[in-house]
Design a protein around this motif. Structure first.
Motif, mmCIF file in Angstrom:
data_model
loop_
_atom_site.group_PDB
_atom_site.id
_atom_site.type_symbol
_atom_site.label_atom_id
_atom_site.label_comp_id
_atom_site.label_asym_id
_atom_site.label_seq_id
_atom_site.Cartn_x
_atom_site.Cartn_y
_atom_site.Cartn_z
ATOM 1 N N ILE A 8 -1.443 4.561 -5.281
ATOM 2 C CA ILE A 8 -0.135 4.783 -4.660
ATOM 3 C C ILE A 8 -0.260 4.740 -3.133
ATOM 4 O O ILE A 8 0.564 4.128 -2.431
ATOM 5 C CB ILE A 8 0.456 6.121 -5.126
ATOM 6 N N ALA A 9 -1.315 5.383 -2.613
ATOM 7 C CA ALA A 9 -1.537 5.352 -1.160
ATOM 8 C C ALA A 9 -1.800 3.927 -0.686
ATOM 9 O O ALA A 9 -1.323 3.521 0.386
ATOM 10 C CB ALA A 9 -2.714 6.260 -0.796
ATOM 11 N N GLY A 10 -2.559 3.146 -1.476
ATOM 12 C CA GLY A 10 -2.814 1.757 -1.103
ATOM 13 C C GLY A 10 -1.538 0.935 -1.062
ATOM 14 O O GLY A 10 -1.351 0.104 -0.163
ATOM 15 N N ALA A 11 -0.636 1.167 -2.035
ATOM 16 C CA ALA A 11 0.640 0.446 -2.029
ATOM 17 C C ALA A 11 1.483 0.837 -0.817
ATOM 18 O O ALA A 11 2.101 -0.019 -0.164
ATOM 19 C CB ALA A 11 1.394 0.738 -3.324
ATOM 20 N N VAL A 12 1.501 2.125 -0.496
ATOM 21 C CA VAL A 12 2.257 2.583 0.677
ATOM 22 C C VAL A 12 1.683 1.974 1.954
ATOM 23 O O VAL A 12 2.427 1.502 2.834
ATOM 24 C CB VAL A 12 2.237 4.126 0.748
ATOM 25 N N LEU A 13 0.354 1.955 2.082
ATOM 26 C CA LEU A 13 -0.280 1.366 3.270
ATOM 27 C C LEU A 13 0.015 -0.129 3.374
ATOM 28 O O LEU A 13 0.163 -0.662 4.483
ATOM 29 C CB LEU A 13 -1.794 1.600 3.231
ATOM 30 N N THR A 14 0.094 -0.792 2.225
ATOM 31 C CA THR A 14 0.379 -2.224 2.244
ATOM 32 C C THR A 14 1.720 -2.514 2.887
ATOM 33 O O THR A 14 1.853 -3.416 3.726
ATOM 34 C CB THR A 14 0.346 -2.781 0.813
#
Length: 389
Positions: free
Chosen positions: A182-188
């Motif tokens: 989820i954090a990776g998607a937000v950072l993307t």
């Protein structure tokens, strides 16, 4: 016999240069399969012989008939079950093929976006790959949900219980991984950095080498690769040195302290000259100096210079410091922070010479009565000529 086929009739199975199954493993598997077929053939022949032998005699014909009926009933049940599940199997195959072609279509679209042949307003090209991964995952989840009712035994209580148990294990075991995804998607979609940017994440400074949905990999100036979970990246203070370096320039700054006796205009000129002599420092905008502190004994000067090479910060700083030393040494200005304690008599004032009167002289040392050195000091309250008791 079979073992002699190794390397000839039984070659190893390879994927490119990786040997998945060796000839010995395949030969062992073929031997086990042959033994199994031999056991099945032996049982079948034994069954045929037994039913035929029992059918010869009138008093054992009933047993032979029951044996034949039992085998036929078993194979009939298997055939009926297979016939019952054939439509379900066909449905599963159709769903798999439809899902496969949908994924191919989605892959073509996002590949076009990544290459720039397909453009959407406000959608960055580097969003294509992570967005494709998310969409592919959702399509596969939907396909699994659609296939589930057609799986043989899926309606039984045992199958449902095992599914619930595996779901609970997956939920507890993948909590950290899901938070990182989820954090990776937000950072993307926040777009805080790109691959190759010089960043500072928490206490780590380096260049972004790889960014996935789970982790971000940073390589420091010492060539040390550090893997940081995306949940930590999202929850940490993040500094991107490269985001505007190419367009506006990154301001590098360093501070020195010089005594008040050095004219500030001279210090400014020397610092700017040192910055201009440094490689990768931009000529425009020009470097500038800020006086950030008027301390008790010295002035704090900060040189600020622009660069478009954020990935070379360490070497630029090192060369800038070398040039500052050279310029100040050539001009005869000491890089030092003077401190004074107790006595100022006999010392030249630290005010620059151009601000002093022409007849200025350093004050002389003041020495008290010699009696003080021999313990003969007079008490202010005693009578003249009489010693203090």
């Amino acid at each position: 016999k079979i073992r002699s086929w190794r390397g000839t009739y039984i070659p190893p199975i390879k994927i490119q240069k990786v040997e998945v199954l060796s000839t010995d493993q395949l030969a062992t598997g073929v031997i086990a399969l042959a033994k199994g077929l031999r056991v099945i053939a032996t049982l079948f022949l034994l069954y045929v012989w037994l039913t035929a032998a029992l059918g010869i005699f009138p008093w054992t014909r009933g047993i032979s008939a029951r044996l034949v009926e039992a085998v036929l009933t078993t194979f009939t049940a298997i055939g009926q079950a297979f016939a019952t599940y054939v439509p379900n199997v066909i449905s599963i195959i159709i769903i798999v093929y439809v899902t496969r072609y949908i994924l191919k279509l989605i892959s073509m679209v996002f590949t076009g976006i990544e290459r720039g042949t397909i453009k959407f307003s406000g959608f960055h090209a580097d969003w294509a790959q992570p967005t494709y991964m998310i969409v592919r995952f959702l399509v596969m989840v939907f396909a699994v949900i659609a296939i589930f009712p057609y799986i043989p035994g899926s309606q039984s209580d045992a199958f449902r219980g095992v599914s619930v148990f595996l779901g609970i294990l997956l939920s507890f075991g993948s909590a950290g991984a899901i938070s990182n995804i989820i954090a990776g998607a937000v950072l993307t979609y926040m777009h805080p950095f790109r691959n190759g940017d010089r960043v500072k994440i928490a206490d780590t400074i380096g260049d972004v080498m790889e960014r996935t949905l789970l982790v971000t990999r940073v390589r420091t100036i010492k060539n040390v690769d550090i893997t940081i979970p995306n949940s930590m990246v999202l929850g940490s203070h993040l500094i991107n040195f490269s985001s505007v370096a190419k367009e506006q320039g990154l301001i590098l700054h360093t501070a020195i302290t010089i005594g008040y006796d050095a004219p500030w205009k001279t210090v400014h000129a020397l610092l700017i000259a040192a910055a201009k002599a440094t490689t990768h420092i931009l000529k425009t905008p020009e470097p500038f100096v800020l006086q950030t502190g008027l301390n008790d004994f010295y002035v704090t000067y900060e040189i600020n210079a622009y660069t478009d090479q954020a990935n070379k910060m360490a070497t630029i700083y090192a060369e800038l410091h070398q040039n500052i030393q050279d310029k100040f040494n050539e001009a005869g200005v000491e890089i030092m922070s003077p401190h004074y304690t107790q006595v100022r008599d006999g010392n030249q004032t630290t005010i620059p010479e151009q601000y002093l009167p022409k007849n200025y002289q350093a004050p002389s040392f003041r020495i008290g009565p010699f009696g003080n050195f021999f313990g003969g000091a007079k008490d202010a309250g005693t009578t003249k000529g009489k010693s203090k008791p």
